[in-house]
Design a protein around this motif. Sequence first.
Motif, PDB file in Angstrom:
ATOM      1  N   UNK A 180       0.866  -1.187   0.000  1.00  0.00           N
ATOM      2  CA  UNK A 180       0.000   0.000   0.000  1.00  0.00           C
ATOM      3  C   UNK A 180       0.895   1.227   0.000  1.00  0.00           C
ATOM      4  N   UNK A 181       0.312   2.359  -0.397  1.00  0.00           N
ATOM      5  CA  UNK A 181       1.067   3.621  -0.406  1.00  0.00           C
ATOM      6  C   UNK A 181       0.415   4.564   0.602  1.00  0.00           C
ATOM      7  N   UNK A 182       0.738   4.357   1.869  1.00  0.00           N
ATOM      8  CA  UNK A 182       0.083   5.117   2.935  1.00  0.00           C
ATOM      9  C   UNK A 182       0.586   6.548   3.015  1.00  0.00           C
ATOM     10  N   UNK A 183       1.689   6.853   2.337  1.00  0.00           N
ATOM     11  CA  UNK A 183       2.182   8.228   2.314  1.00  0.00           C
ATOM     12  C   UNK A 183       1.369   9.089   1.358  1.00  0.00           C
ATOM     13  N   UNK A 184       0.567   8.467   0.512  1.00  0.00           N
ATOM     14  CA  UNK A 184      -0.254   9.239  -0.423  1.00  0.00           C
ATOM     15  C   UNK A 184      -1.197  10.145   0.372  1.00  0.00           C
ATOM     16  N   UNK A 185      -1.300  11.384  -0.055  1.00  0.00           N
ATOM     17  CA  UNK A 185      -2.087  12.390   0.682  1.00  0.00           C
ATOM     18  C   UNK A 185      -3.522  11.926   0.921  1.00  0.00           C
ATOM     19  N   UNK A 186      -4.082  11.170  -0.019  1.00  0.00           N
ATOM     20  CA  UNK A 186      -5.474  10.728   0.120  1.00  0.00           C
ATOM     21  C   UNK A 186      -5.667   9.797   1.321  1.00  0.00           C
ATOM     22  N   UNK A 187      -4.587   9.125   1.754  1.00  0.00           N
ATOM     23  CA  UNK A 187      -4.664   8.246   2.926  1.00  0.00           C
ATOM     24  C   UNK A 187      -3.997   8.878   4.135  1.00  0.00           C
ATOM     25  N   UNK A 188      -2.897   9.586   3.897  1.00  0.00           N
ATOM     26  CA  UNK A 188      -2.067  10.066   4.993  1.00  0.00           C
ATOM     27  C   UNK A 188      -2.816  11.050   5.880  1.00  0.00           C
ATOM     28  N   UNK A 189      -3.669  11.888   5.301  1.00  0.00           N
ATOM     29  CA  UNK A 189      -4.308  12.924   6.113  1.00  0.00           C
ATOM     30  C   UNK A 189      -5.368  12.346   7.055  1.00  0.00           C
ATOM     31  N   UNK A 190      -5.717  11.069   6.876  1.00  0.00           N
ATOM     32  CA  UNK A 190      -6.681  10.430   7.797  1.00  0.00           C
ATOM     33  C   UNK A 190      -6.212   9.009   8.113  1.00  0.00           C
ATOM     34  N   UNK A 191      -4.900   8.892   8.341  1.00  0.00           N
ATOM     35  CA  UNK A 191      -4.282   7.571   8.446  1.00  0.00           C
ATOM     36  C   UNK A 191      -4.840   6.735   9.599  1.00  0.00           C
ATOM     37  N   UNK A 192      -5.044   7.361  10.758  1.00  0.00           N
ATOM     38  CA  UNK A 192      -5.521   6.580  11.905  1.00  0.00           C
ATOM     39  C   UNK A 192      -6.892   5.980  11.625  1.00  0.00           C
ATOM     40  N   UNK A 193      -7.778   6.800  11.037  1.00  0.00           N
ATOM     41  CA  UNK A 193      -9.126   6.323  10.682  1.00  0.00           C
ATOM     42  C   UNK A 193      -9.043   5.173   9.662  1.00  0.00           C
ATOM     43  N   UNK A 194      -8.179   5.325   8.674  1.00  0.00           N
ATOM     44  CA  UNK A 194      -7.998   4.293   7.641  1.00  0.00           C
ATOM     45  C   UNK A 194      -7.496   2.992   8.268  1.00  0.00           C
ATOM     46  N   UNK A 195      -6.549   3.114   9.186  1.00  0.00           N
ATOM     47  CA  UNK A 195      -5.970   1.910   9.778  1.00  0.00           C
ATOM     48  C   UNK A 195      -6.883   1.287  10.834  1.00  0.00           C
TER      49      UNK A 195
END
Length: 257
Positions: A8-23
């Motif tokens: 996965x590319x978790x550094x991508x802005x679309x994921x990174x700005x809400x990383x805790x929620x995503x994880x």
Amino acid sequence: MRLFDSHAHLTDERLFHRLTEVLERAREAGVVGCVTVAGDLQDTEAARRIAQGDHPVRLWASAGIHPHVASTATPEALAAIEGHARAQEVVAVGETGLDYHTDDSPRDAQRAAFIAHLEIAERVGKPVVVHTRECDADAAAAIRERGSRVRGVLHCFTGGAELVRAALDAGWYVSFAGIVTFPRFAGADLLRAVPDDRILVETDSPYLAPVPHRGRVNEPAYVRHVVERAAAVRGVAPETLGERAFANALAFYGVAL
Ligand SMILES: [Zn+2]
Ligand SMILES: [Zn+2]
């Protein structure tokens, strides 16, 4: 079932700005491990920072320069990648490889960077994550020449039988992403041909969200849909494939959970 998103590319802005929620959502879906794969030197630094933190899902990073930006793989940049690749939280080199579909970097530069990443992986003793698109003959040749000296994975596999054969002969793994859920997926025979001990699953988030999330931002929780569809194609229960792919991911990356 325990799941591992192998790419996965978790550094991508679309994921990174809400990383805790995503994880958190990933953990609720059964995902307990994930490797955030880097695309260039700066992204490698960002991936390392993420992997050093505490998260709802256990994370590791990779270090590498994507074929799209292979032109940036100068000797200095590759030396820096090798330094990052030796870090404890970095479990793989890549993603590297060849992409003749987009041809964003000249093919000579792509091939040189790919070979350089294979050599780094060999020197640091870590596996290599390989992106291949419309480059089967050249990728297979490189793997036949040097692949057996490293552990490798063909990630988000969409290639043909020759490339799968070269990878399996070299002892490599093959990883499948959300494309297996698409109605026009044409690789069912090859998905069935990969042995149980060589198959990995991934999301390649934020790209390529599987059905029924197609067209949205992909995230690690959706690896479950990849497992379910791939299991159906292989004629096994989702739990059976999920557990196999989980164990394979730990073996491939050399990590424990
Ligand atoms: Zn890729
Ligand atoms: Zn990727």
